[in-house]
Design a protein around this motif. Structure first.
Motif, PDB file in Angstrom:
ATOM      1  N   THR A 145       4.609  -6.062  -3.121  1.00 55.93           N
ATOM      2  CA  THR A 145       4.468  -4.678  -2.669  1.00 55.93           C
ATOM      3  C   THR A 145       3.122  -4.166  -3.141  1.00 55.93           C
ATOM      4  O   THR A 145       2.771  -4.305  -4.313  1.00 55.93           O
ATOM      5  CB  THR A 145       5.603  -3.802  -3.220  1.00 55.93           C
ATOM      6  OG1 THR A 145       6.856  -4.259  -2.686  1.00 55.93           O
ATOM      7  CG2 THR A 145       5.405  -2.343  -2.835  1.00 55.93           C
ATOM      8  N   TYR A 146       2.363  -3.585  -2.226  1.00 51.89           N
ATOM      9  CA  TYR A 146       1.046  -3.058  -2.548  1.00 51.89           C
ATOM     10  C   TYR A 146       1.126  -1.537  -2.618  1.00 51.89           C
ATOM     11  O   TYR A 146       1.584  -0.873  -1.679  1.00 51.89           O
ATOM     12  CB  TYR A 146       0.022  -3.528  -1.514  1.00 51.89           C
ATOM     13  CG  TYR A 146      -0.241  -5.015  -1.631  1.00 51.89           C
ATOM     14  CD1 TYR A 146       0.583  -5.930  -0.977  1.00 51.89           C
ATOM     15  CD2 TYR A 146      -1.265  -5.503  -2.427  1.00 51.89           C
ATOM     16  CE1 TYR A 146       0.380  -7.300  -1.114  1.00 51.89           C
ATOM     17  CE2 TYR A 146      -1.486  -6.873  -2.562  1.00 51.89           C
ATOM     18  CZ  TYR A 146      -0.655  -7.761  -1.905  1.00 51.89           C
ATOM     19  OH  TYR A 146      -0.860  -9.113  -2.060  1.00 51.89           O
ATOM     20  N   LEU A 147       0.692  -1.017  -3.758  1.00 59.69           N
ATOM     21  CA  LEU A 147       0.779   0.412  -4.030  1.00 59.69           C
ATOM     22  C   LEU A 147      -0.599   1.043  -4.040  1.00 59.69           C
ATOM     23  O   LEU A 147      -1.554   0.470  -4.575  1.00 59.69           O
ATOM     24  CB  LEU A 147       1.427   0.649  -5.403  1.00 59.69           C
ATOM     25  CG  LEU A 147       2.840   0.120  -5.605  1.00 59.69           C
ATOM     26  CD1 LEU A 147       3.237   0.216  -7.078  1.00 59.69           C
ATOM     27  CD2 LEU A 147       3.819   0.885  -4.738  1.00 59.69           C
ATOM     28  N   CYS A 148      -0.677   2.225  -3.469  1.00 60.90           N
ATOM     29  CA  CYS A 148      -1.901   3.014  -3.458  1.00 60.90           C
ATOM     30  C   CYS A 148      -1.632   4.281  -4.273  1.00 60.90           C
ATOM     31  O   CYS A 148      -0.511   4.834  -4.226  1.00 60.90           O
ATOM     32  CB  CYS A 148      -2.258   3.359  -2.014  1.00 60.90           C
ATOM     33  SG  CYS A 148      -3.619   4.517  -1.806  1.00 60.90           S
ATOM     34  N   ALA A 149      -2.619   4.737  -5.021  1.00 62.58           N
ATOM     35  CA  ALA A 149      -2.460   5.959  -5.806  1.00 62.58           C
ATOM     36  C   ALA A 149      -3.788   6.702  -5.876  1.00 62.58           C
ATOM     37  O   ALA A 149      -4.850   6.081  -5.889  1.00 62.58           O
ATOM     38  CB  ALA A 149      -1.973   5.629  -7.223  1.00 62.58           C
ATOM     39  N   VAL A 150      -3.704   8.033  -5.952  1.00 57.75           N
ATOM     40  CA  VAL A 150      -4.914   8.836  -6.112  1.00 57.75           C
ATOM     41  C   VAL A 150      -4.856   9.584  -7.434  1.00 57.75           C
ATOM     42  O   VAL A 150      -3.797   9.983  -7.899  1.00 57.75           O
ATOM     43  CB  VAL A 150      -5.123   9.828  -4.950  1.00 57.75           C
ATOM     44  CG1 VAL A 150      -5.371   9.087  -3.651  1.00 57.75           C
ATOM     45  CG2 VAL A 150      -3.966  10.793  -4.812  1.00 57.75           C
ATOM     46  N   GLN A 151      -6.018   9.770  -7.998  1.00 57.99           N
ATOM     47  CA  GLN A 151      -6.176  10.546  -9.227  1.00 57.99           C
ATOM     48  C   GLN A 151      -7.033  11.746  -8.858  1.00 57.99           C
ATOM     49  O   GLN A 151      -8.180  11.577  -8.461  1.00 57.99           O
ATOM     50  CB  GLN A 151      -6.838   9.691 -10.295  1.00 57.99           C
ATOM     51  CG  GLN A 151      -6.962  10.340 -11.654  1.00 57.99           C
ATOM     52  CD  GLN A 151      -7.624   9.391 -12.643  1.00 57.99           C
ATOM     53  OE1 GLN A 151      -8.630   8.766 -12.329  1.00 57.99           O
ATOM     54  NE2 GLN A 151      -7.051   9.268 -13.831  1.00 57.99           N
ATOM     55  N   GLY A 152      -6.454  12.937  -8.996  1.00 57.11           N
ATOM     56  CA  GLY A 152      -7.162  14.147  -8.626  1.00 57.11           C
ATOM     57  C   GLY A 152      -7.669  14.889  -9.844  1.00 57.11           C
ATOM     58  O   GLY A 152      -8.243  14.298 -10.761  1.00 57.11           O
TER      59      GLY A 152
ATOM     60  N   PHE B  10       1.339   8.387  -6.459  1.00 57.45           N
ATOM     61  CA  PHE B  10       1.533   7.100  -5.795  1.00 57.45           C
ATOM     62  C   PHE B  10       2.137   7.274  -4.415  1.00 57.45           C
ATOM     63  O   PHE B  10       2.941   8.180  -4.167  1.00 57.45           O
ATOM     64  CB  PHE B  10       2.472   6.213  -6.616  1.00 57.45           C
ATOM     65  CG  PHE B  10       1.809   5.517  -7.765  1.00 57.45           C
ATOM     66  CD1 PHE B  10       1.663   6.158  -8.984  1.00 57.45           C
ATOM     67  CD2 PHE B  10       1.342   4.220  -7.632  1.00 57.45           C
ATOM     68  CE1 PHE B  10       1.052   5.512 -10.051  1.00 57.45           C
ATOM     69  CE2 PHE B  10       0.732   3.570  -8.681  1.00 57.45           C
ATOM     70  CZ  PHE B  10       0.583   4.216  -9.891  1.00 57.45           C
ATOM     71  N   GLY B  11       1.782   6.349  -3.523  1.00 58.26           N
ATOM     72  CA  GLY B  11       2.484   6.217  -2.264  1.00 58.26           C
ATOM     73  C   GLY B  11       3.738   5.370  -2.473  1.00 58.26           C
ATOM     74  O   GLY B  11       3.969   4.835  -3.554  1.00 58.26           O
ATOM     75  N   ALA B  12       4.546   5.259  -1.420  1.00 58.19           N
ATOM     76  CA  ALA B  12       5.809   4.514  -1.503  1.00 58.19           C
ATOM     77  C   ALA B  12       5.591   3.004  -1.451  1.00 58.19           C
ATOM     78  O   ALA B  12       6.508   2.242  -1.753  1.00 58.19           O
ATOM     79  CB  ALA B  12       6.741   4.950  -0.394  1.00 58.19           C
ATOM     80  N   GLY B  13       4.399   2.577  -1.065  1.00 58.37           N
ATOM     81  CA  GLY B  13       4.090   1.158  -1.060  1.00 58.37           C
ATOM     82  C   GLY B  13       4.284   0.496   0.289  1.00 58.37           C
ATOM     83  O   GLY B  13       5.001   1.003   1.162  1.00 58.37           O
ATOM     84  N   THR B  14       3.630  -0.643   0.465  1.00 58.98           N
ATOM     85  CA  THR B  14       3.827  -1.508   1.628  1.00 58.98           C
ATOM     86  C   THR B  14       4.304  -2.856   1.117  1.00 58.98           C
ATOM     87  O   THR B  14       3.622  -3.490   0.304  1.00 58.98           O
ATOM     88  CB  THR B  14       2.529  -1.704   2.430  1.00 58.98           C
ATOM     89  OG1 THR B  14       2.122  -0.462   3.007  1.00 58.98           O
ATOM     90  CG2 THR B  14       2.734  -2.729   3.540  1.00 58.98           C
TER      91      THR B  14
END
Lengths: 110, 116
Positions: free
Chosen positions: A85-92, A100-104
């Motif tokens: 599972t590949y996760l994307c996240a942003v730091q603001g 985090f996103g829910a993942g692919t």
């Protein structure tokens, strides 16, 4: 509020079949966009941090790119061991809060 | 150690009991983070420590949750009077600090908590 949407939710690939994962985001003051890989029962494994639009980073068969609204993770000629599972996240604005996103979930079959 | 170390790796507890989860960050890392990952859910921010600054506790879901960090290193997440909805993987992470050079955030393998 920072938001991250990943698509698709799941992706099934044949070995060698290249594809891309999408991460769309809205954030106030992007400090960094992160990509992680997570195997079942394991913690997220760091892949990349991208800081500004136009930036690209590569690691083996993976390449991450960033625009002002989205990031792509390209998988070139994937192998079964790229299944995860590949996760994307942003730091603001807050250093501590990664959104985090829910993942692919990617499955690569021989 | 080479990575973020968490203990216990698995914990089964009865509803109403208190639990403590421990995190040893990577040596030299001043920032420490706790996240929670419930089954089928994304990672949820809990708390953030940076050096000697006051922690950002804004993600703690209720007053049953607390965390401390002693000596700028080891951290303990405590859940009092556990409920079934607390069942999740609790992930700890650390980084060198703030700023682009310290922005690589490394996660541990997590503590799997099951409340029965």
């Amino acid at each position: 509020e920072d938001q991250v949407t990943q698509s698709p939710e799941a992706l099934r690939l044949q070995e060698g079949e290249s594809s891309s994962l999408n991460c769309s985001y809205t954030v106030s003051g992007l400090r960094g966009l992160f990509w992680y890989r997570q195997d079942p029962g394991k913690g997220p494994e760091f892949l990349f941090t991208l800081y500004s639009a136009g930036e690209e980073k590569e690691k083996e068969r993976l390449k991450a790119t960033l625009t002002k609204k989205e990031s792509f993770l390209h998988i070139t000629a994937p192998k079964p061991e790229d299944s995860a599972t590949y996760l994307c996240a942003v730091q603001g604005r807050s250093w501590g809060k990664l959104q985090f996103g829910a993942g692919t979930q990617v499955v690569v079959t021989p | 150690g080479a990575g973020v170390s968490q203990s216990p790796s698995n914990k089964v507890t009865e509803k109403g009991k208190d639990v403590e989860l421990r995190c040893d960050p990577i040596s030299g890392h001043t920032a420490l983070y706790w996240y929670r990952q419930s089954l089928g859910q994304g990672l949820e921010f809990l708390i953030y420590f940076q050096g000697n600054s006051a922690p950002d506790k804004s993600g703690l879901p209720s007053d049953r949750f607390s965390a401390e960090r002693t000596g700028g290193s080891v951290s303990t997440l405590t859940i009092q009077r556990t409920q079934q909805e607390d069942s999740a993987v609790y992930l700890c992470a650390s980084s060198r600090g703030q700023g682009s050079s310290g922005n690589t955030i490394y996660f541990g393998e997590g503590s799997w908590l099951t409340v029965v």
